[in-house]
Write a protein that holds these residues in place. Structure first.
Motif, PDB file in Angstrom:
ATOM      1  N   ASP A   1       0.846  -1.186   0.000  1.00 29.72           N
ATOM      2  CA  ASP A   1       0.000   0.000   0.000  1.00 29.72           C
ATOM      3  C   ASP A   1       0.888   1.246   0.000  1.00 29.72           C
ATOM      4  OD1 ASP A   1      -1.564   2.255   0.862  1.00 29.72           O
ATOM      5  OD2 ASP A   1      -3.018   0.905   1.777  1.00 29.72           O
ATOM      6  N   VAL A   2       1.017   1.910  -1.137  1.00 29.41           N
ATOM      7  CA  VAL A   2       1.903   3.073  -1.265  1.00 29.41           C
ATOM      8  C   VAL A   2       1.554   4.148  -0.243  1.00 29.41           C
ATOM      9  CG1 VAL A   2       2.539   5.014  -2.774  1.00 29.41           C
ATOM     10  CG2 VAL A   2       2.549   2.688  -3.672  1.00 29.41           C
ATOM     11  N   ASN A   3       0.275   4.448  -0.086  1.00 27.24           N
ATOM     12  CA  ASN A   3      -0.107   5.520   0.846  1.00 27.24           C
ATOM     13  C   ASN A   3       0.291   5.189   2.285  1.00 27.24           C
ATOM     14  OD1 ASN A   3      -1.185   7.056  -1.212  1.00 27.24           O
ATOM     15  ND2 ASN A   3      -3.272   6.330  -0.874  1.00 27.24           N
ATOM     16  N   GLN A   4       0.022   3.960   2.715  1.00 23.43           N
ATOM     17  CA  GLN A   4       0.315   3.560   4.089  1.00 23.43           C
ATOM     18  C   GLN A   4       1.826   3.598   4.358  1.00 23.43           C
ATOM     19  OE1 GLN A   4      -0.556  -0.543   5.078  1.00 23.43           O
ATOM     20  NE2 GLN A   4      -1.017   0.023   7.193  1.00 23.43           N
TER      21      GLN A   4
ATOM     22  N   ARG B   1       4.127   5.222   2.639  1.00 22.58           N
ATOM     23  CA  ARG B   1       4.598   6.610   2.518  1.00 22.58           C
ATOM     24  C   ARG B   1       4.371   7.370   3.824  1.00 22.58           C
ATOM     25  NH1 ARG B   1       2.447  11.549   1.124  1.00 22.58           N
ATOM     26  NH2 ARG B   1       3.875  12.939   0.024  1.00 22.58           N
ATOM     27  N   GLU B   2       3.199   7.211   4.423  1.00 19.80           N
ATOM     28  CA  GLU B   2       2.905   7.888   5.690  1.00 19.80           C
ATOM     29  C   GLU B   2       3.825   7.398   6.806  1.00 19.80           C
ATOM     30  OE1 GLU B   2       1.033  10.563   6.205  1.00 19.80           O
ATOM     31  OE2 GLU B   2       0.711  10.542   4.048  1.00 19.80           O
ATOM     32  N   ARG B   3       4.104   6.099   6.819  1.00 22.29           N
ATOM     33  CA  ARG B   3       5.019   5.563   7.839  1.00 22.29           C
ATOM     34  C   ARG B   3       6.412   6.158   7.672  1.00 22.29           C
ATOM     35  NH1 ARG B   3       7.196  -0.540   8.730  1.00 22.29           N
ATOM     36  NH2 ARG B   3       8.401  -0.077  10.594  1.00 22.29           N
TER      37      ARG B   3
ATOM     38  N   ALA C   1       6.233   6.410  -5.517  1.00 25.06           N
ATOM     39  CA  ALA C   1       6.509   7.658  -4.793  1.00 25.06           C
ATOM     40  C   ALA C   1       7.986   7.624  -4.406  1.00 25.06           C
ATOM     41  CB  ALA C   1       5.634   7.772  -3.544  1.00 25.06           C
TER      42      ALA C   1
ATOM     43  N   ARG D   1       1.588   2.325  -8.755  1.00 25.61           N
ATOM     44  CA  ARG D   1       1.922   3.683  -8.338  1.00 25.61           C
ATOM     45  C   ARG D   1       3.335   3.697  -7.757  1.00 25.61           C
ATOM     46  NH1 ARG D   1      -1.655   4.833  -3.907  1.00 25.61           N
ATOM     47  NH2 ARG D   1      -1.147   7.012  -4.149  1.00 25.61           N
TER      48      ARG D   1
ATOM     49  N   GLU E   1       6.888   1.293  -4.478  1.00 28.59           N
ATOM     50  CA  GLU E   1       6.067   0.965  -5.635  1.00 28.59           C
ATOM     51  C   GLU E   1       5.025  -0.074  -5.258  1.00 28.59           C
ATOM     52  OE1 GLU E   1       6.707  -1.447  -9.796  1.00 28.59           O
ATOM     53  OE2 GLU E   1       8.343  -0.185  -9.087  1.00 28.59           O
TER      54      GLU E   1
ATOM     55  N   PRO F   1       2.924  10.612  -4.802  1.00 25.42           N
ATOM     56  CA  PRO F   1       2.707   9.408  -5.573  1.00 25.42           C
ATOM     57  C   PRO F   1       2.212   9.704  -6.998  1.00 25.42           C
ATOM     58  CG  PRO F   1       1.620   9.247  -3.433  1.00 25.42           C
ATOM     59  CD  PRO F   1       2.094  10.649  -3.602  1.00 25.42           C
TER      60      PRO F   1
ATOM     61  N   HIS G   1       9.125  14.275   1.724  1.00 32.24           N
ATOM     62  CA  HIS G   1       8.542  14.063   0.406  1.00 32.24           C
ATOM     63  C   HIS G   1       9.542  14.476  -0.667  1.00 32.24           C
ATOM     64  CE1 HIS G   1       5.744  14.322  -2.940  1.00 32.24           C
ATOM     65  NE2 HIS G   1       6.241  15.512  -3.179  1.00 32.24           N
TER      66      HIS G   1
END
Length: 119
Positions: free
Chosen positions: A75-78, A80-82, A104, A102, A117, A94, A90
């Protein structure tokens, strides 16, 4: 001829600090090799890949001279937030590079650009 990637080495001002940060993030022990000159090569193992940190040298091994390595994630979002919560900044994305894929990029606290990815 080629097998899977075994080692990804980046150049860092403080290799041990970089490895300790990644070791905490990945819950992996840090390994050190100290040369006769006192230079430290530090690494952690993530799965079957050694993530190594070599002393930066502006003449031979400049920091930031390494390729961007993309970690496959669920999970890219999860993730990335971690990474942001752990101290990354940043860099880009993404971005959707194709349907269902995706990417980032983030900069770790030591200046190394890393990629993630996944969906």
């Amino acid at each position: 001829m080629f097998n899977s990637v075994r080692t990804v080495m980046t150049f860092a001002v403080d290799p041990e600090a970089s490895a300790r940060w990644w070791g905490e993030l990945l819950d992996a022990p840090v390994k050190l090799d100290v040369s006769d000159t006192g230079a430290v090569y530090a690494w952690v193992e993530a799965g079957e890949v050694e993530l190594g940190f070599h002393p930066a040298d502006d003449e031979r091994n400049p920091r930031g001279g390494s390729p961007v390595v993309y970690w496959g994630v669920d999970d890219v979002n999860q993730v990335r937030e971690r990474l942001l919560a752990a101290g990354c900044e940043h860099h880009r994305g993404p971005l959707v590079v194709e349907p269902g894929r995706r990417i980032a990029q983030l900069r770790d606290p030591f200046g190394t650009i890393i990629g993630i990815e996944g969906p």
